[in-house]
Write a protein that holds these residues in place. Structure first.
Motif, mmCIF file in Angstrom:
data_model
loop_
_atom_site.group_PDB
_atom_site.id
_atom_site.type_symbol
_atom_site.label_atom_id
_atom_site.label_comp_id
_atom_site.label_asym_id
_atom_site.label_seq_id
_atom_site.Cartn_x
_atom_site.Cartn_y
_atom_site.Cartn_z
ATOM 1 N N ARG A 165 0.849 -1.207 -0.008
ATOM 2 C CA ARG A 165 -0.044 0.088 0.070
ATOM 3 C C ARG A 165 0.867 1.173 0.082
ATOM 4 O O ARG A 165 0.588 2.067 -0.467
ATOM 5 C CB ARG A 165 -0.816 -0.020 1.390
ATOM 6 C CG ARG A 165 -1.799 -1.249 1.308
ATOM 7 C CD ARG A 165 -2.825 -1.280 0.360
ATOM 8 N NE ARG A 165 -3.733 -2.345 0.257
ATOM 9 C CZ ARG A 165 -4.937 -2.381 1.128
ATOM 10 N NH1 ARG A 165 -5.130 -1.394 1.772
ATOM 11 N NH2 ARG A 165 -5.557 -3.578 0.955
ATOM 12 N N VAL A 166 1.889 1.272 0.621
ATOM 13 C CA VAL A 166 3.134 2.254 0.677
ATOM 14 C C VAL A 166 4.424 1.694 0.412
ATOM 15 O O VAL A 166 4.982 0.720 1.147
ATOM 16 C CB VAL A 166 2.948 3.060 2.247
ATOM 17 C CG1 VAL A 166 3.896 4.191 2.281
ATOM 18 C CG2 VAL A 166 1.612 3.211 2.785
ATOM 19 N N LEU A 167 5.156 2.384 -0.389
ATOM 20 C CA LEU A 167 6.356 2.096 -1.152
ATOM 21 C C LEU A 167 7.042 3.148 -0.480
ATOM 22 O O LEU A 167 7.101 4.322 -1.128
ATOM 23 C CB LEU A 167 6.379 1.755 -2.594
ATOM 24 C CG LEU A 167 7.733 1.603 -3.237
ATOM 25 C CD1 LEU A 167 8.287 0.169 -2.442
ATOM 26 C CD2 LEU A 167 7.728 1.511 -4.698
ATOM 27 N N LEU A 168 8.347 2.789 0.309
ATOM 28 C CA LEU A 168 9.295 3.835 0.715
ATOM 29 C C LEU A 168 10.677 3.470 -0.269
ATOM 30 O O LEU A 168 11.236 2.477 -0.118
ATOM 31 C CB LEU A 168 9.624 3.610 2.075
ATOM 32 C CG LEU A 168 8.288 3.950 3.092
ATOM 33 C CD1 LEU A 168 8.682 3.455 4.304
ATOM 34 C CD2 LEU A 168 7.434 4.936 2.876
ATOM 35 N N LEU A 169 11.032 4.525 -0.764
ATOM 36 C CA LEU A 169 12.538 4.449 -1.470
ATOM 37 C C LEU A 169 13.476 5.499 -1.220
ATOM 38 O O LEU A 169 13.135 6.611 -1.069
ATOM 39 C CB LEU A 169 12.013 4.652 -3.052
ATOM 40 C CG LEU A 169 11.063 3.907 -3.681
ATOM 41 C CD1 LEU A 169 10.870 3.971 -5.104
ATOM 42 C CD2 LEU A 169 11.474 2.338 -3.674
ATOM 43 N N ASP A 170 14.479 4.973 -0.545
ATOM 44 C CA ASP A 170 15.658 5.874 0.102
ATOM 45 C C ASP A 170 16.592 5.816 -1.251
ATOM 46 O O ASP A 170 17.607 5.118 -1.376
ATOM 47 C CB ASP A 170 15.978 5.403 0.928
ATOM 48 C CG ASP A 170 17.096 6.319 1.811
ATOM 49 O OD1 ASP A 170 17.465 7.270 1.389
ATOM 50 O OD2 ASP A 170 17.510 6.103 3.004
ATOM 51 N N GLU A 171 16.655 6.855 -1.943
ATOM 52 C CA GLU A 171 17.613 7.312 -3.181
ATOM 53 C C GLU A 171 17.500 6.132 -4.058
ATOM 54 O O GLU A 171 18.720 5.385 -4.294
ATOM 55 C CB GLU A 171 19.030 7.594 -2.529
ATOM 56 C CG GLU A 171 19.041 8.860 -1.670
ATOM 57 C CD GLU A 171 20.219 9.015 -1.398
ATOM 58 O OE1 GLU A 171 21.219 9.390 -2.228
ATOM 59 O OE2 GLU A 171 20.566 9.580 -0.304
ATOM 60 N N PRO A 172 16.257 5.655 -4.758
ATOM 61 C CA PRO A 172 16.565 4.526 -5.611
ATOM 62 C C PRO A 172 17.064 4.649 -6.929
ATOM 63 O O PRO A 172 17.305 3.814 -7.478
ATOM 64 C CB PRO A 172 14.815 4.462 -5.631
ATOM 65 C CG PRO A 172 14.286 6.040 -5.755
ATOM 66 C CD PRO A 172 15.329 6.653 -4.615
ATOM 67 N N ILE A 173 17.503 5.817 -7.176
ATOM 68 C CA ILE A 173 18.386 6.212 -8.515
ATOM 69 C C ILE A 173 19.805 6.589 -8.305
ATOM 70 O O ILE A 173 20.328 6.771 -9.499
ATOM 71 C CB ILE A 173 17.451 6.927 -9.394
ATOM 72 C CG1 ILE A 173 17.389 8.537 -8.827
ATOM 73 C CG2 ILE A 173 16.036 6.329 -9.847
ATOM 74 C CD1 ILE A 173 16.710 9.404 -9.622
ATOM 75 N N SER A 174 20.305 6.683 -7.189
ATOM 76 C CA SER A 174 21.502 7.339 -6.654
ATOM 77 C C SER A 174 22.709 6.380 -7.734
ATOM 78 O O SER A 174 23.706 7.211 -7.892
ATOM 79 C CB SER A 174 21.891 7.176 -5.289
ATOM 80 O OG SER A 174 21.976 5.752 -4.946
ATOM 81 N N ALA A 175 22.641 5.032 -7.862
ATOM 82 C CA ALA A 175 23.728 4.390 -8.856
ATOM 83 C C ALA A 175 23.487 4.222 -10.064
ATOM 84 O O ALA A 175 24.052 3.360 -10.699
ATOM 85 C CB ALA A 175 23.776 3.128 -7.825
#
Length: 271
Positions: A165-175
């Motif tokens: 229901r909730v998706l938490l992404l921590d810097e998902p595109i940094s690499a």
């Protein structure tokens, strides 16, 4: 599968810290609606990752944290994880599974409405998510043999296959390179709409955040410095106050053009 479109995520008077140090102090936000993509931006040590970890149930928090009528703070971690999936910035490197095995394993651990999925159905769903993320050629590659960017994509596939229901992404595109940065942002934006999923992510690239987010929350020293549509939250005064830089922000069809011209002395920015 479309999620319940009435379950807002609500945070009120949230306080989070480590040991005796409080990182977030009395933070409240307007409700975050299903289908929304919200980016958290701000300087280092602003409390962005701490906030995600608290929402994920990985850090104790004071205040109120609810999803619809559910009190997330009162849930045991296993029940919490069925609703909220967290993809951390730092991913494990030594995992003796292939990309496909990792995605199938994440799906097996997820609640499924209706009868259990057969092995064929598990495989079909896992391969479908892997294809949408764009890593089909890596499906049979060991996770421990992937580059940092490839591990990010594999981890994203594991998170998406759970249909939270909730998706938490921590810097998902940094690499990731530019192509995959845009691919991931387009995919996350589309899936939020398709599934009625709330996406809350930490980003450092302000232009990408402005282009792909419905709402921007600017954090500074554990507090909300700005909150609103991208053009409302990312402004020259906010850049000066939060980042100590002289910037110019102009609206464009594809988002915002953000030009950083100089840095400000700390005493000037604080006055």
């Amino acid at each position: 599968m479309t999620q319940n479109m009435t379950e807002d995520l609500r945070l009120s008077d949230l306080s989070v810290g480590y040991a005796k140090r409080r990182i977030i102090d009395g933070l409240s936000l307007a409700p975050i609606a299903p289908g929304s993509v919200v980016s958290l931006i701000g300087p280092n040590a602003a409390g962005k990752t701490t906030l995600l970890r608290a929402i994920a149930g990985l850090l104790p928090a004071g205040g109120a944290l609810t999803l619809g009528e559910r009190d997330l703070r009162a849930m045991v971690l296993a029940d919490h994880a069925r609703l909220v999936t967290y993809m951390p910035q730092n991913l494990p490197e030594r995992v003796a599974l292939t990309v496909l095995e990792g995605v199938v394993g994440a799906l097996r651990a997820s609640p499924i409405d209706g009868p259990p999925l057969s092995d064929e159905e598990l495989l079909e769903r896992a391969l479908g998510v892997i294809e949408r993320v764009g890593i089909t050629p890596l499906a049979m590659t060991g996770l421990d043999r992937l580059s940092g960017g490839q591990r990010q994509l594999a981890s994203l596939a594991q998170a998406l296959v759970r249909s939270p229901r909730v998706l938490l992404l921590d810097e998902p595109i940094s690499a990731l390179d530019l192509h995959y940065q845009l691919r991931v942002m387009k995919l996350v934006h589309a899936l939020a709409r398709e599934r009625g999923m709330i996406v809350l992510m930490v980003l450092h690239d302000l232009s990408i955040a402005a282009r792909w987010s419905d709402r921007i929350i600017v954090l500074s020293k554990g507090r909300v410095a700005a909150d609103g549509a991208p053009a409302e939250a990312i402004t020259a005064p906010v850049l000066a106050e939060v980042y100590n830089v002289v910037g110019q922000v102009e609206a464009e069809e594809s988002g915002l053009r953000i030009t950083i011209k100089d840095i400000l002395p700390h005493d000037t920015a604080a006055s």
